[in-house]
Enzyme design. Structure first.
Site, PDB file in Angstrom:
ATOM      1  N   GLU A 278       0.832  -1.218   0.000  1.00 64.18           N
ATOM      2  CA  GLU A 278       0.000   0.000   0.000  1.00 64.18           C
ATOM      3  C   GLU A 278       0.860   1.259   0.000  1.00 64.18           C
ATOM      4  O   GLU A 278       2.082   1.203   0.089  1.00 64.18           O
ATOM      5  CB  GLU A 278      -0.954  -0.053   1.210  1.00 64.18           C
ATOM      6  CG  GLU A 278      -1.895  -1.233   1.087  1.00 64.18           C
ATOM      7  CD  GLU A 278      -2.977  -1.303   2.152  1.00 64.18           C
ATOM      8  OE1 GLU A 278      -2.851  -0.632   3.194  1.00 64.18           O
ATOM      9  OE2 GLU A 278      -3.953  -2.047   1.928  1.00 64.18           O
TER      10      GLU A 278
ATOM     11  N   CYS B  63      -1.648  -4.625  -5.803  1.00 67.21           N
ATOM     12  CA  CYS B  63      -2.227  -5.866  -5.266  1.00 67.21           C
ATOM     13  C   CYS B  63      -1.197  -6.996  -5.305  1.00 67.21           C
ATOM     14  O   CYS B  63      -0.238  -6.970  -6.089  1.00 67.21           O
ATOM     15  CB  CYS B  63      -3.421  -6.293  -6.110  1.00 67.21           C
ATOM     16  SG  CYS B  63      -4.855  -5.223  -5.973  1.00 67.21           S
TER      17      CYS B  63
ATOM     18  N   GLU C 176      -1.512  -9.984  -6.480  1.00 65.21           N
ATOM     19  CA  GLU C 176      -1.479 -10.692  -7.766  1.00 65.21           C
ATOM     20  C   GLU C 176      -0.575  -9.972  -8.756  1.00 65.21           C
ATOM     21  O   GLU C 176       0.229 -10.578  -9.457  1.00 65.21           O
ATOM     22  CB  GLU C 176      -2.888 -10.765  -8.368  1.00 65.21           C
ATOM     23  CG  GLU C 176      -3.911 -11.474  -7.505  1.00 65.21           C
ATOM     24  CD  GLU C 176      -4.645 -10.546  -6.552  1.00 65.21           C
ATOM     25  OE1 GLU C 176      -3.998  -9.686  -5.917  1.00 65.21           O
ATOM     26  OE2 GLU C 176      -5.875 -10.674  -6.447  1.00 65.21           O
TER      27      GLU C 176
ATOM     28  N   CYS D 101      -6.438  -6.521 -11.605  1.00 71.55           N
ATOM     29  CA  CYS D 101      -5.600  -7.733 -11.637  1.00 71.55           C
ATOM     30  C   CYS D 101      -6.120  -8.738 -12.665  1.00 71.55           C
ATOM     31  O   CYS D 101      -5.335  -9.395 -13.354  1.00 71.55           O
ATOM     32  CB  CYS D 101      -5.537  -8.369 -10.251  1.00 71.55           C
ATOM     33  SG  CYS D 101      -4.558  -7.374  -9.098  1.00 71.55           S
TER      34      CYS D 101
HETATM   35  N1  THU Z   1      -5.961  -6.379  -2.701  1.00 73.65           N
HETATM   36  C1  THU Z   1      -5.136  -7.275  -3.293  1.00 73.65           C
HETATM   37  O1  THU Z   1      -3.936  -7.341  -2.976  1.00 73.65           O
HETATM   38  N2  THU Z   1      -5.645  -8.083  -4.237  1.00 73.65           N
HETATM   39  C2  THU Z   1      -6.954  -8.050  -4.652  1.00 73.65           C
HETATM   40  O2  THU Z   1      -7.278  -8.610  -5.696  1.00 73.65           O
HETATM   41  C3  THU Z   1      -7.942  -7.335  -3.838  1.00 73.65           C
HETATM   42  C4  THU Z   1      -7.361  -6.209  -3.036  1.00 73.65           C
HETATM   43  C5  THU Z   1      -5.406  -5.485  -1.667  1.00 73.65           C
HETATM   44  C6  THU Z   1      -5.288  -4.044  -2.070  1.00 73.65           C
HETATM   45  C7  THU Z   1      -5.295  -3.350  -0.728  1.00 73.65           C
HETATM   46  O3  THU Z   1      -3.965  -3.344  -0.224  1.00 73.65           O
HETATM   47  C8  THU Z   1      -6.125  -4.254   0.166  1.00 73.65           C
HETATM   48  O4  THU Z   1      -6.231  -5.489  -0.514  1.00 73.65           O
HETATM   49  C9  THU Z   1      -7.517  -3.719   0.445  1.00 73.65           C
HETATM   50  O5  THU Z   1      -8.165  -3.386  -0.732  1.00 73.65           O
END
Ligand code: THU
Length: 139
Positions: free
Chosen positions: A47, A56, A58, A96
């Protein structure tokens, strides 16, 4: 896909949760991306104080792999939860799914959503991104 291979992917994805950098959401996500040659690339969510640069899990896994020359992928396993506790599935966000569409055959690429070692479901990219726009649409 063999059960042992699925378990290995789940283990790798769970192992990535501790690397998540999530000071804003506390929602940890881990991914394990399997190449066609059998290599596994892990990824976690990262983040940012400015929010939108957040990456994310992925995409972290995909970008690690592609940046090392990988272009062919079989499957990805995704796990996640508040404070890293897996209470249900963490389906991939739309961005993603689109990144997967760039590098994967939607009919065969497997997306394993897991909420524990014995608790998972497998979807194709086509199932999660019907009528997706991909490189072939530009030809
Ligand atoms: N997040 C992911 O890493 N992958 C996803 O496909 C859904 C969301 C993360 C982004 C953010 O850091 C946290 O989850 C909350 O949205």
């Amino acid at each position: 896909m063999k059960e042992t291979e699925i378990r290995r992917l789940i283990d790798t994805a769970v192992g990535q949760l501790k690397f998540s950098y999530v000071p804003y959401s506390n929602f940890r996500v881990g991914a394990a991306l399997l190449t066609k040659s059998g290599k596994i690339y892990g990824g976690c969510n990262i983040e940012n104080a400015s929010y939108t640069p957040t990456n994310c899990a992925e995409r972290t896994a995909f970008f690690k792999a592609v940046s090392e020359g990988e272009r062919e992928f079989q499957a990805i396993c995704i796990v996640g939860g508040k404070d890293g506790v897996l209470t249900g599935y963490t389906p991939p966000c739309g961005v993603c799914r689109q990144v997967m569409m760039e590098f994967c055959d939607p009919e065969t690429f497997q997306i394993i959503l897991a909420a524990g070692k014995e608790h998972y479901d497998i979807f194709t990219l086509r199932e999660l991104l019907p009528l997706g726009f991909g490189p072939g649409d530009l030809l």
